[in-house]
Design a protein around this motif. Structure first.
Motif, short mmCIF file in Angstrom:
data_model
loop_
_atom_site.label_atom_id
_atom_site.label_comp_id
_atom_site.label_asym_id
_atom_site.label_seq_id
_atom_site.Cartn_x
_atom_site.Cartn_y
_atom_site.Cartn_z
N VAL A 89 41.87 33.54 39.45
CA VAL A 89 43.16 33.43 38.64
C VAL A 89 44.05 34.83 38.69
O VAL A 89 43.29 36.06 38.75
N ILE A 90 45.03 34.81 38.40
CA ILE A 90 45.86 36.23 38.29
C ILE A 90 46.38 36.10 36.66
O ILE A 90 47.16 35.31 36.23
N ILE A 91 45.94 37.31 35.98
CA ILE A 91 46.20 37.28 34.50
C ILE A 91 46.91 38.57 34.06
O ILE A 91 46.58 39.71 34.86
N PRO A 92 47.74 38.51 33.11
CA PRO A 92 48.30 39.82 32.62
C PRO A 92 47.20 40.79 32.31
O PRO A 92 46.18 40.40 31.61
N ARG A 93 47.13 42.16 32.61
CA ARG A 93 46.22 43.08 32.39
C ARG A 93 46.18 43.28 30.87
O ARG A 93 44.91 43.36 30.42
#
Length: 442
Positions: free
Chosen positions: A413-417
């Motif tokens: 998944v790609i998540i806001p840092r």
């Protein structure tokens, strides 16, 4: 059959006769043969209890827009990336619907992948053409497929334009002929570079090949615009004219979040790839001069919790999965037990997630977007998924994923840092371990 247990099994005619007789003597096998020879095994194996107990109502839902369609191309990663960013544009500018051009990203993806292939041939010029690395590179020099890291690098370098500024062409929606021409051009140049005796000669071949690649890509996909007129009507019918913009200005002025704000998290069940470590895939810097694909390995529950947190903050989530398993396109359902193949065949096909990865039974084959989640007592029951296969499948292109499927077939998944814990932010700063380009989860 061989009498020695140390001798490899040999199939004899007598063995085949015995198996055929055993099959004829088994009424369930005969019944399944009659069913599967007349209808799809996926329709025969469908678990009706899961179908009738799975609905598409979720407690948290972001999407109010229509789905996109990648058609006969491998651009899912770009569609999912654009879906994440366009949701922010619609929210920020009060729009009913909006999309950036997937074809614009596709054009520069082909240019960058072609240049990367030629650069890699030069980097590994001492390799024999029969090495595993060279075979891997020459097998498909300019593929459609990609990952978030490629999308992020392309957007941060070239920006974005609205869909109407560079709409899909026939070759964008059916890329086979484009890829055929590009791959032939690149293989030809790659051989010439490998055989060249001087850096000057290699550079000349490289530059000529890239000019040819650009020409082929422009013929198939069109010429990318340098400036575009951005204007629209908002949800309340108000006309807004933002004037002429460069692609980079479009990206910077229209988007709510930057691609640089996101990080890749992956669940890898292999114990030799421990959690809370970063990993870099070899030769994944498809945009030369930019960072390759780096991810942080985390526990499965972390993957879910971060995804839920992002969705609750109204941020759609790009994710990578093995899309081919346990699905029904018409119903728009994914569940780990959706198809009871074991009962149909009378054969156990069960494998753990770790076993599937080790045996290359599973891989990250598709990217999509989470746009909702059904949460009860802080536990996810099912997930709402925006696919990029058009509105004729699923429920107008949206799917329902039961949480059991997430467990087995979602990997990244790609998540806001800024949503990460302090420990995971710290882990992101560690030196990444190198993974080969042929790794099972690449």
């Amino acid at each position: 059959m061989s009498e020695s247990s140390n001798t490899p099994m040999e199939i004899t005619l007598d063995y085949s006769k015995q198996q055929a007789q055993a099959f004829r003597d088994d009424p369930v096998a005969r019944l399944m043969q009659n069913a599967v020879t007349a209808a799809s095994v996926d329709s025969i194996s469908l678990n009706r209890e899961i179908v009738t107990t799975t609905d598409d109502v979720v407690s948290d839902r972001l999407d109010t827009w229509s789905v996109q369609d990648q058609k006969k191309s491998g651009r899912c990663w770009a569609f999912s990336g654009i879906n994440v960013l366009r949701a922010g544009v619609m929210a920020k500018h009060n729009l009913e619907n909006f999309s950036f051009s997937q074809n614009y990203i596709f054009f520069y993806d082909k240019i960058e992948k072609a240049n990367h292939f030629l650069a890699a041939i030069r980097r590994f010029e001492s390799d024999d053409l029969d090495t595993e690395r060279m075979r891997d590179m020459f097998s498909n020099p300019c593929p459609d497929g990609g990952y978030w890291g490629i999308f992020a690098n392309l957007v941060s370098k070239y920006g974005l334009v609205p869909q109407d500024a560079m709409p899909d062409t026939d070759s964008a929606t059916n890329s086979q002929q484009l890829n055929r021409a590009l791959n032939t051009c690149l293989r030809r140049a790659g051989l010439a570079i490998h055989a060249a005796s001087s850096e000057e000669e290699k550079q000349e071949i490289h530059e000529k090949a890239m000019a040819d690649v650009w020409r082929i890509a422009a013929i198939h996909l069109g010429t990318p615009p340098e400036r575009v007129h951005v204007h629209w009507r908002t949800k309340d019918k108000k006309y807004e004219d933002l004037g002429m913009m460069t692609p980079m200005e479009c990206y910077e002025r229209l988007c709510e979040r930057r691609v640089e704000d996101f990080v890749a998290l992956k669940h890898d069940p292999r114990p030799e790839h421990p959690e809370n470590c970063t990993y870099l895939v070899e030769e994944s810097n498809y945009v030369e001069g930019r960072e390759g694909m780096v991810h942080l390995s985390v526990a499965l529950e972390d993957l879910k919790n971060y995804t839920m947190t992002a969705l609750r903050k109204e941020v759609p989530v790009w994710f990578g999965c093995d899309v081919a398993k346990q699905r029904d396109n018409d119903l728009g359902i994914w569940d780990a037990q959706l198809h009871d193949y074991n009962s149909v065949y009378g054969v156990s096909l069960d494998m753990s997630k770790l076993e599937r990865v080790r045996a290359r039974e599973t891989t990250v084959s598709h990217a999509m977007t989470f746009t909702g989640v059904d949460i009860h007592d802080d536990v996810p029951r099912r997930w709402r998924v925006e696919n990029s296969w058009g509105g004729e499948v699923g429920k107008k292109g949206f799917y329902t994923m039961n949480d059991s499927w997430f467990d087995e077939y979602v990997f990244e998944v790609i998540i806001p840092r800024d949503l990460l814990s302090k420990d995971h932010k710290k882990a992101l700063e560690t030196e990444p371990r190198l993974l080969p380009m042929w790794d099972a989860l690449v």
